[in-house]
Write a protein that holds these residues in place. Structure first.
Motif, PDB file in Angstrom:
ATOM      1  N   LEU A   1       0.828  -1.012  -0.136  1.00 50.78           N
ATOM      2  CA  LEU A   1       0.005  -0.205  -0.088  1.00 50.78           C
ATOM      3  C   LEU A   1       0.873   1.483  -0.118  1.00 50.78           C
ATOM      4  N   ILE A   2       0.421   2.128  -0.909  1.00 50.75           N
ATOM      5  CA  ILE A   2       1.005   3.560  -0.836  1.00 50.75           C
ATOM      6  C   ILE A   2       0.093   4.487  -0.417  1.00 50.75           C
ATOM      7  N   THR A   3       0.329   5.564   0.615  1.00 53.10           N
ATOM      8  CA  THR A   3      -0.504   6.462   0.851  1.00 53.10           C
ATOM      9  C   THR A   3       0.138   7.580   0.592  1.00 53.10           C
ATOM     10  N   TYR A   4      -0.633   8.594   0.382  1.00 55.17           N
ATOM     11  CA  TYR A   4      -0.550  10.252   0.076  1.00 55.17           C
ATOM     12  C   TYR A   4      -1.247  10.765   1.179  1.00 55.17           C
ATOM     13  N   HIS A   5      -0.357  11.435   1.871  1.00 56.73           N
ATOM     14  CA  HIS A   5      -1.161  12.169   3.226  1.00 56.73           C
ATOM     15  C   HIS A   5      -1.094  13.662   2.668  1.00 56.73           C
ATOM     16  N   HIS A   6      -2.309  14.011   2.213  1.00 61.52           N
ATOM     17  CA  HIS A   6      -2.801  15.394   1.720  1.00 61.52           C
ATOM     18  C   HIS A   6      -3.149  16.368   2.889  1.00 61.52           C
ATOM     19  N   MET A   7      -2.297  17.162   3.119  1.00 56.35           N
ATOM     20  CA  MET A   7      -2.554  18.208   3.935  1.00 56.35           C
ATOM     21  C   MET A   7      -3.917  18.727   3.837  1.00 56.35           C
ATOM     22  N   TRP A   8      -4.147  19.421   5.366  1.00 55.24           N
ATOM     23  CA  TRP A   8      -5.554  19.458   5.405  1.00 55.24           C
ATOM     24  C   TRP A   8      -5.912  20.584   6.459  1.00 55.24           C
ATOM     25  N   ASN A   9      -6.763  21.564   5.959  1.00 59.40           N
ATOM     26  CA  ASN A   9      -7.332  22.649   7.002  1.00 59.40           C
ATOM     27  C   ASN A   9      -8.705  22.240   7.242  1.00 59.40           C
ATOM     28  N   ASP A  10      -9.412  22.195   8.326  1.00 62.58           N
ATOM     29  CA  ASP A  10     -10.750  21.649   8.494  1.00 62.58           C
ATOM     30  C   ASP A  10     -11.541  22.996   8.210  1.00 62.58           C
ATOM     31  N   GLY A  11     -12.480  22.686   7.408  1.00 62.17           N
ATOM     32  CA  GLY A  11     -13.634  23.646   7.166  1.00 62.17           C
ATOM     33  C   GLY A  11     -13.150  24.567   6.065  1.00 62.17           C
ATOM     34  N   ALA A  12     -11.944  24.290   5.329  1.00 65.43           N
ATOM     35  CA  ALA A  12     -11.646  25.165   4.453  1.00 65.43           C
ATOM     36  C   ALA A  12     -12.417  24.480   2.944  1.00 65.43           C
ATOM     37  N   GLU A  13     -12.841  25.601   2.155  1.00 65.46           N
ATOM     38  CA  GLU A  13     -13.185  25.081   0.845  1.00 65.46           C
ATOM     39  C   GLU A  13     -12.366  24.818  -0.103  1.00 65.46           C
ATOM     40  N   PHE A  14     -11.020  25.156  -0.241  1.00 64.66           N
ATOM     41  CA  PHE A  14     -10.145  24.649  -1.065  1.00 64.66           C
ATOM     42  C   PHE A  14      -8.943  24.388  -0.172  1.00 64.66           C
ATOM     43  N   GLN A  15      -8.304  23.270  -0.501  1.00 61.68           N
ATOM     44  CA  GLN A  15      -6.841  22.755   0.305  1.00 61.68           C
ATOM     45  C   GLN A  15      -5.989  23.304  -0.307  1.00 61.68           C
ATOM     46  N   CYS A  16      -4.714  22.756   0.360  1.00 61.11           N
ATOM     47  CA  CYS A  16      -3.551  22.977  -0.338  1.00 61.11           C
ATOM     48  C   CYS A  16      -3.447  22.880  -1.719  1.00 61.11           C
ATOM     49  N   PRO A  17      -2.911  23.621  -2.393  1.00 59.70           N
ATOM     50  CA  PRO A  17      -2.950  23.501  -4.111  1.00 59.70           C
ATOM     51  C   PRO A  17      -1.632  22.645  -4.571  1.00 59.70           C
ATOM     52  N   GLY A  18      -0.793  22.590  -3.670  1.00 56.45           N
ATOM     53  CA  GLY A  18       0.384  21.529  -4.068  1.00 56.45           C
ATOM     54  C   GLY A  18      -0.242  20.027  -4.094  1.00 56.45           C
ATOM     55  N   CYS A  19      -0.848  19.769  -2.822  1.00 57.75           N
ATOM     56  CA  CYS A  19      -1.322  18.242  -2.779  1.00 57.75           C
ATOM     57  C   CYS A  19      -2.597  18.274  -3.728  1.00 57.75           C
ATOM     58  N   THR A  20      -3.397  19.290  -3.909  1.00 60.13           N
ATOM     59  CA  THR A  20      -4.591  19.003  -5.041  1.00 60.13           C
ATOM     60  C   THR A  20      -4.043  18.983  -6.438  1.00 60.13           C
ATOM     61  N   GLY A  21      -2.999  19.745  -6.637  1.00 60.31           N
ATOM     62  CA  GLY A  21      -2.452  19.359  -8.107  1.00 60.31           C
ATOM     63  C   GLY A  21      -1.733  18.323  -8.099  1.00 60.31           C
ATOM     64  N   TYR A  22      -0.748  17.777  -7.038  1.00 61.39           N
ATOM     65  CA  TYR A  22       0.129  16.493  -7.148  1.00 61.39           C
ATOM     66  C   TYR A  22      -1.118  15.143  -7.440  1.00 61.39           C
ATOM     67  N   THR A  23      -2.114  15.325  -6.646  1.00 63.81           N
ATOM     68  CA  THR A  23      -2.727  14.238  -6.518  1.00 63.81           C
ATOM     69  C   THR A  23      -3.892  13.974  -7.718  1.00 63.81           C
ATOM     70  N   SER A  24      -3.917  15.197  -8.531  1.00 63.33           N
ATOM     71  CA  SER A  24      -4.810  15.282  -9.771  1.00 63.33           C
ATOM     72  C   SER A  24      -4.073  14.276 -10.933  1.00 63.33           C
ATOM     73  N   GLN A  25      -2.909  14.134 -10.583  1.00 62.48           N
ATOM     74  CA  GLN A  25      -2.202  13.339 -11.698  1.00 62.48           C
ATOM     75  C   GLN A  25      -2.569  11.823 -11.943  1.00 62.48           C
ATOM     76  N   PHE A  26      -2.951  11.300 -10.759  1.00 61.14           N
ATOM     77  CA  PHE A  26      -3.097   9.857 -10.525  1.00 61.14           C
ATOM     78  C   PHE A  26      -4.447   9.663 -10.855  1.00 61.14           C
ATOM     79  N   THR A  27      -4.854   9.335 -12.334  1.00 59.87           N
ATOM     80  CA  THR A  27      -6.083   8.821 -12.569  1.00 59.87           C
ATOM     81  C   THR A  27      -6.385   7.504 -13.056  1.00 59.87           C
ATOM     82  N   ARG A  28      -5.368   6.852 -13.226  1.00 59.91           N
ATOM     83  CA  ARG A  28      -5.540   5.521 -13.667  1.00 59.91           C
ATOM     84  C   ARG A  28      -4.426   4.716 -12.904  1.00 59.91           C
ATOM     85  N   LEU A  29      -4.912   4.125 -11.729  1.00 55.14           N
ATOM     86  CA  LEU A  29      -4.198   3.274 -10.749  1.00 55.14           C
ATOM     87  C   LEU A  29      -4.410   1.710 -10.925  1.00 55.14           C
TER      88      LEU A  29
END
Length: 236
Positions: free
Chosen positions: A80-108
């Motif tokens: 198992l590989i896990t990516y721990h995504h940065m998080w701020n409770d209640g925020a509409e939009f989270q860390c852009p770096g994490c959001t953009g990085y994980t958007s790469q992985f569409t076919r696993l």
């Protein structure tokens, strides 16, 4: 995008023009270094396969269907590989770096043939995490470590940075085999690899580039979380 691409001005922003023989000679010279780097990465991977491992608590996290143990997140697989995504409770939009990085992985699905799985874990509440997944169109499976010490135990405590961790399962026992963060995550994605082969590279001010190359503040060319949502999200 958060910033517009700098427009090159004049020949100072262009590589020198040479004949084919000179170009091939320069490519051959570069290829020697590329091959050496490839061999070094192979050697690093070989050392990684010989790393010891440490047993971790079989934490109970939360998924879309409720509580789930860390061992169950493997979904029958051994790795198992896990990516721990940065998080701020209640925020509409989270860390852009994490959001953009994980958007790469569409076919696993290809990981199935390797007895492996890759998922996202966040320290935020599962309802917020799943809503955010839909908002930005993320294709990975998400789990929440809220209320547990899992994040702290894998070097991604609440309020701290992102991390990638790798685990091996033996029955209900789970072992941690590898960890990285920061720029160590780059080798697992394709975005930076594609940028690095471009003539102007990433165009960030820290890079060693010829005089006249377009450069701008670090991160300023990255897609923001709102951009990701616009491109891929539920309302796109």
């Amino acid at each position: 995008m958060t910033d517009q691409l700098s427009t090159p001005k004049g020949p100072q922003a262009m590589p020198p023009v040479v004949d084919d023989a000179a170009w091939r000679a320069a490519l051959d010279d570069l290829r020697r270094r590329e091959k050496a780097a490839t061999r070094e990465l192979d050697a690093i991977a070989a050392q990684r396969r010989r790393m010891p491992m440490v047993e971790v608590t079989n934490h109970t996290l939360t998924g879309a269907d409720g509580p789930i143990s860390l061992a169950e997140i493997f979904d029958g697989r051994s790795q198992l590989i896990t990516y721990h995504h940065m998080w701020n409770d209640g925020a509409e939009f989270q860390c852009p770096g994490c959001t953009g990085y994980t958007s790469q992985f569409t076919r696993l699905e290809f990981l199935d043939n390797y007895d492996a799985r890759f998922v996202i874990v966040t320290n935020g509440p599962i309802d917020e995490a799943l809503a955010y997944r839909r908002r930005v169109g993320n294709r990975m499976e998400w789990f929440s470590a809220a209320g547990t010490t899992f994040g702290s135990g894998v070097d991604a405590a609440p309020g701290e940075g992102f991390a990638i961790n790798v685990f091996l399962r033996d029955g209900d026992r789970v072992y941690r085999t590898w960890h990285t963060n920061g720029r160590g995550t780059e080798q697992l994605g394709h975005s930076f690899a594609l940028l690095d082969v471009l003539p102007w590279g990433r165009q960030e001010e820290w890079q060693d580039s010829p005089d006249g190359w377009p450069q701008r503040p670090t991160y300023s060319g990255w897609a923001d979380s709102t951009d990701i949502a616009h491109f891929y999200g539920e309302d796109s």
